[in-house]
Each structure stands twice: as C-alpha cells, then as structure tokens.
Design an enzyme around this catalytic site. Structure first.
Site, PDB file in Angstrom:
ATOM      1  N   SER A   1       0.846  -1.197   0.000  1.00  0.00           N
ATOM      2  CA  SER A   1       0.000   0.000   0.000  1.00  0.00           C
ATOM      3  C   SER A   1       0.887   1.256   0.000  1.00  0.00           C
ATOM      4  O   SER A   1       1.667   1.443  -0.923  1.00  0.00           O
ATOM      5  CB  SER A   1      -0.960  -0.040   1.187  1.00  0.00           C
ATOM      6  OG  SER A   1      -2.045   0.835   1.010  1.00  0.00           O
TER       7      SER A   1
ATOM      8  N   HIS B   1      -7.933  -5.743   0.683  1.00  0.00           N
ATOM      9  CA  HIS B   1      -6.753  -4.883   0.631  1.00  0.00           C
ATOM     10  C   HIS B   1      -5.662  -5.345   1.594  1.00  0.00           C
ATOM     11  O   HIS B   1      -4.473  -5.302   1.258  1.00  0.00           O
ATOM     12  CB  HIS B   1      -7.157  -3.439   0.948  1.00  0.00           C
ATOM     13  CG  HIS B   1      -6.041  -2.459   0.810  1.00  0.00           C
ATOM     14  ND1 HIS B   1      -5.459  -2.155  -0.399  1.00  0.00           N
ATOM     15  CD2 HIS B   1      -5.371  -1.725   1.742  1.00  0.00           C
ATOM     16  CE1 HIS B   1      -4.499  -1.268  -0.225  1.00  0.00           C
ATOM     17  NE2 HIS B   1      -4.407  -1.001   1.073  1.00  0.00           N
TER      18      HIS B   1
END
Length: 234
Positions: free
Chosen positions: A77, A212
């Site tokens: 990320s 995610h």
C-alpha cells in the site's frame, strides 16, 4: 549469501509488523524489516512528512543491511509507493539496485487514488474514513490511548500519500511483481497492472485471496508467494 527481502511497512506501520517472521524456518531468503520514524523503537522521533525524506531513511537502512549482498524490496500500500521511491533513490545514489521489487496493494505511481484529507478530520472521522476505504479494522483504533499513540504516524504517512507525485526519471531496470487481493475494492486490477509502465524488465500481477489487507489473514501465504516470485526471477 542468501538473498535479503527488505520489507517496508504500510501506512502507520513499523518494522514490528515484520519482526515476528524474521526467523521463520524454511524461508529461502532473509527478512529484514525497515523502520520509519515515529513508531516502535523510533517512536520519539517525528514522523517524516515528505516521500523524499521517508525514502532517504529507508534507502540508508537498506544499503547498510544489504552489505553488498543480493536483495529484493517489498512494500504494501503506502509502503509500495515508498519502496518504489526508495529504489529510485538508491539508483540516484549509485548504490547497488535490488534484484526484484515486489509491490502489494497499490495502484501504480501516477494513478489517481482516493484521498484521506486527514487534516480536515478529527480522530473518529479519520478512523471511520480509513476503515471505509480500506475495508479493514484494527483493534487498536478502538482503544483511545493506543489510538493516540498510533494515529500521528498514520496521519503523516497518508498525508504523504495524498501529496505524492512520482519522481521523474527513467523506468526501473529490475522486474516488478504486483500482489493484489482479488477482493481489494481500493485498488483496481487495471491500476495495479500499470506498474508495468515503470520498469523496463516487465511487471506481473499476482492475484491473492482476500481484500486490501489480504496478508493479515494468511502471512505464510505471503512469504511463500514471495519465495516463488524470487525464485522465478533469480
């Protein structure tokens, strides 16, 4: 000398995220967590507020830890963007490049991404927005005392990401592998695939089960996948 995987944390995270896995038996590589100011043993230091400054901290640690041996870089990320800029900084310094860059849970540099605008939000609203965007919750976010300790670094990292503009220059020269949770609603597949535009050696998107923060549900699968990718590009 075994290859070393330098692991950069996601927003608000620190080296402690990866330390429990440093001596994992059976791994074909060595895990080295990379630390950022404002967390863990560097908690008293002020978090960095620009991508360039954060990348410098990471590049210096990586150069020291590599000690001339082969290495790869992994980031998730925010950490994926930080890994990219760190590798570019190493190249600008004339340092030995990694053999492989593995980015996870991130659209390619230059792709528009949701903004946090954390400066406009109080802690409750900030956490709620983050939870909604990422689809992930952390028990520490519900504990006022822990939240007070953790949020400054998290806010700083996400502010860096909000302002992020990729550094100019030639594409990377090493292969890039892109890990993405198949249920990740924050990062579209086509935006992850655009990492191929940032390397002359090609990029491959690897589907991972989950959202995610897919790896928090199956850390061993992450390490196994990294080993497979490293072997394939060795």
């Amino acid at each position: 000398m075994p290859l070393t995987v330098m692991c950069l944390p996601y927003a608000g995270g620190g080296a402690g995220v990866f330390r429990p896995w440093q001596n994992q038996p059976g791994l074909p590589y060595r895990i080295v967590p990379v630390q950022l100011p404002g967390r863990d043993e560097w908690f008293v230091q002020e978090p960095r507020t620009t991508m360039a400054d954060a990348a410098r901290v990471c590049a210096d640690q990586i150069r020291e830890s590599a000690a001339g041996g082969p290495f790869a870089v992994f980031g998730h990320s925010f950490g994926a963007l930080l890994a990219y800029e760190t590798v570019r900084l190493l190249a600008a310094d004339g340092a030995a490049p990694p053999e492989h860059l593995v980015v996870s849970g991130a659209a390619a540099p230059g792709v528009a991404r949701p903004r946090m605008d954390g400066a406009l939000l109080d802690d409750d609203a900030f956490v709620a927005r983050l939870r909604g965007l990422v689809g992930y919750d952390h028990e520490a976010w519900h504990e006022p005392e822990l939240r007070e300790l953790l949020l400054p670094a998290l806010r700083a990292d996400l502010e860096i990401q909000d302002r992020y503009v990729p550094s100019p220059g030639a594409p990377l020269t090493m292969p890039v592998s892109v890990l993405r949770g198949t249920g990740d609603e924050l990062v579209r597949y086509e935006d992850a695939a655009r990492w191929a535009e940032h390397t002359s050696s090609g990029a491959t998107v690897v589907d991972m089960p989950g959202g995610h923060m897919y790896f928090t549900q199956d850390w061993p699968l992450l390490w196994k996948t990294l080993g497979t990718l490293i072997e394939a590009h060795g």
